[in-house]
Scaffold this motif. Sequence first.
Motif, PDB file in Angstrom:
ATOM      1  N   LEU A   8       0.817  -1.215   0.000  1.00  8.26           N
ATOM      2  CA  LEU A   8       0.000   0.000   0.000  1.00  8.26           C
ATOM      3  C   LEU A   8       0.851   1.265   0.000  1.00  8.26           C
ATOM      4  O   LEU A   8       0.369   2.329  -0.400  1.00  8.26           O
TER       5      LEU A   8
ATOM      6  N   TYR B  57      -2.777   2.654  -7.426  1.00  7.98           N
ATOM      7  CA  TYR B  57      -3.440   1.433  -7.872  1.00  7.98           C
ATOM      8  C   TYR B  57      -4.823   1.742  -8.439  1.00  7.98           C
ATOM      9  O   TYR B  57      -5.706   2.219  -7.723  1.00  7.98           O
TER      10      TYR B  57
ATOM     11  N   GLU C  37      -6.263  -3.675  -7.746  1.00 11.22           N
ATOM     12  CA  GLU C  37      -5.277  -4.248  -6.823  1.00 11.22           C
ATOM     13  C   GLU C  37      -5.837  -4.356  -5.410  1.00 11.22           C
ATOM     14  O   GLU C  37      -5.521  -5.308  -4.684  1.00 11.22           O
ATOM     15  N   ASP C  38      -6.658  -3.372  -4.986  1.00 13.50           N
ATOM     16  CA  ASP C  38      -7.208  -3.413  -3.629  1.00 13.50           C
ATOM     17  C   ASP C  38      -8.067  -4.658  -3.424  1.00 13.50           C
ATOM     18  O   ASP C  38      -7.977  -5.322  -2.385  1.00 13.50           O
ATOM     19  N   GLU C  39      -8.885  -4.994  -4.405  1.00  7.71           N
ATOM     20  CA  GLU C  39      -9.727  -6.184  -4.299  1.00  7.71           C
ATOM     21  C   GLU C  39      -8.878  -7.445  -4.163  1.00  7.71           C
ATOM     22  O   GLU C  39      -9.195  -8.340  -3.369  1.00  7.71           O
TER      23      GLU C  39
ATOM     24  N   LEU D 225      -5.774  -7.707  -3.054  1.00  7.02           N
ATOM     25  CA  LEU D 225      -5.074  -7.740  -1.762  1.00  7.02           C
ATOM     26  C   LEU D 225      -6.007  -8.161  -0.633  1.00  7.02           C
ATOM     27  O   LEU D 225      -5.576  -8.814   0.324  1.00  7.02           O
ATOM     28  N   ILE D 226      -7.290  -7.819  -0.746  1.00  7.29           N
ATOM     29  CA  ILE D 226      -8.244  -8.212   0.300  1.00  7.29           C
ATOM     30  C   ILE D 226      -8.407  -9.723   0.372  1.00  7.29           C
ATOM     31  O   ILE D 226      -8.652 -10.280   1.444  1.00  7.29           O
TER      32      ILE D 226
ATOM     33  N   ASN E 132      -4.401   4.952  -2.196  1.00  6.03           N
ATOM     34  CA  ASN E 132      -4.246   3.503  -2.060  1.00  6.03           C
ATOM     35  C   ASN E 132      -4.823   2.996  -0.744  1.00  6.03           C
ATOM     36  O   ASN E 132      -5.556   1.993  -0.707  1.00  6.03           O
TER      37      ASN E 132
ATOM     38  N   ASN F 246      -8.799   3.427  -0.546  1.00  6.71           N
ATOM     39  CA  ASN F 246      -9.498   2.447  -1.379  1.00  6.71           C
ATOM     40  C   ASN F 246      -9.423   1.051  -0.772  1.00  6.71           C
ATOM     41  O   ASN F 246     -10.404   0.299  -0.772  1.00  6.71           O
ATOM     42  N   PHE F 247      -8.245   0.710  -0.270  1.00  6.71           N
ATOM     43  CA  PHE F 247      -8.085  -0.609   0.340  1.00  6.71           C
ATOM     44  C   PHE F 247      -8.985  -0.756   1.568  1.00  6.71           C
ATOM     45  O   PHE F 247      -9.677  -1.777   1.721  1.00  6.71           O
TER      46      PHE F 247
ATOM     47  N   THR G 292     -12.662  -1.031   0.616  1.00  6.19           N
ATOM     48  CA  THR G 292     -12.941  -2.369   0.093  1.00  6.19           C
ATOM     49  C   THR G 292     -12.987  -3.386   1.228  1.00  6.19           C
ATOM     50  O   THR G 292     -13.885  -4.245   1.283  1.00  6.19           O
ATOM     51  N   PHE G 293     -12.047  -3.286   2.138  1.00  3.47           N
ATOM     52  CA  PHE G 293     -11.987  -4.168   3.307  1.00  3.47           C
ATOM     53  C   PHE G 293     -13.260  -4.025   4.139  1.00  3.47           C
ATOM     54  O   PHE G 293     -13.861  -5.023   4.574  1.00  3.47           O
TER      55      PHE G 293
END
Length: 242
Positions: free
Chosen positions: A143, A149, A153-155, A157-158, A204, A207-208, A211-212
Amino acid sequence: DPVLRDNLIYPTFIRIFNENLLTFEQYWSILEICLDENHLFYKIGELNTDSVFTRSFSSLVITGILIKDSELNFLTLQNLECVMNRAIIYMNVELDTRGYVEKKGWAHSIAHGADLLASLASHPKIIEELQFSKILHTVQQCLFKDATYIDDEDERLIFVIEALLEKGQSEKELEQWVLQIFNSLDLIFEKEGFSNKFFQTKFNVANFIKTFYFRIGFKYGDCRIRELMAEKLKDLHHRVYA
């Protein structure tokens, strides 16, 4: 060549794995090759060159072998620890974070590396909390790379975090990890203020975390970690836009 790579070469590897056409020794031989300096670490450190495709798709082949091993159990714990160490080093030192490359297709080193980490996190032999901690740290490092990203990419990584939760990752430790992410972002702001580096990293991280927040809600409903993420996102918004 995206057609050869995406539609022929990589799918052929997966078909060979799925149809059980290899001996255990052959799986291990392919795994060793993919982990070496001419594949997963091929010209590591380069930016905006074609070498990223070799690295990124080597990580996907490794992922396919790990998924197959979860079924057939041909790798020892020592083998898996070797893969884990190489995968973590690779994700930490990869600099070429491009997603889609015009006329050349998907490089997607971070997304493919996330798939590799998820396959390790979900592997039945990986149960030690120390390994969980290493994986979480690697996701956090991703991150904070010099990247923005924009290609899902966030999806990807989750999926790593979900795999750890399914293996018993404690929610309390995950809360501490989320706090570390925001603390690291705060340090960038304190050092650089409203800089491009700060906004790139904020993009980054935000967004991560968003999504989380939703993905964990889909699976587990309301829980303390969702409340924490909502609080930290609210604080971040206030800091930037109040």
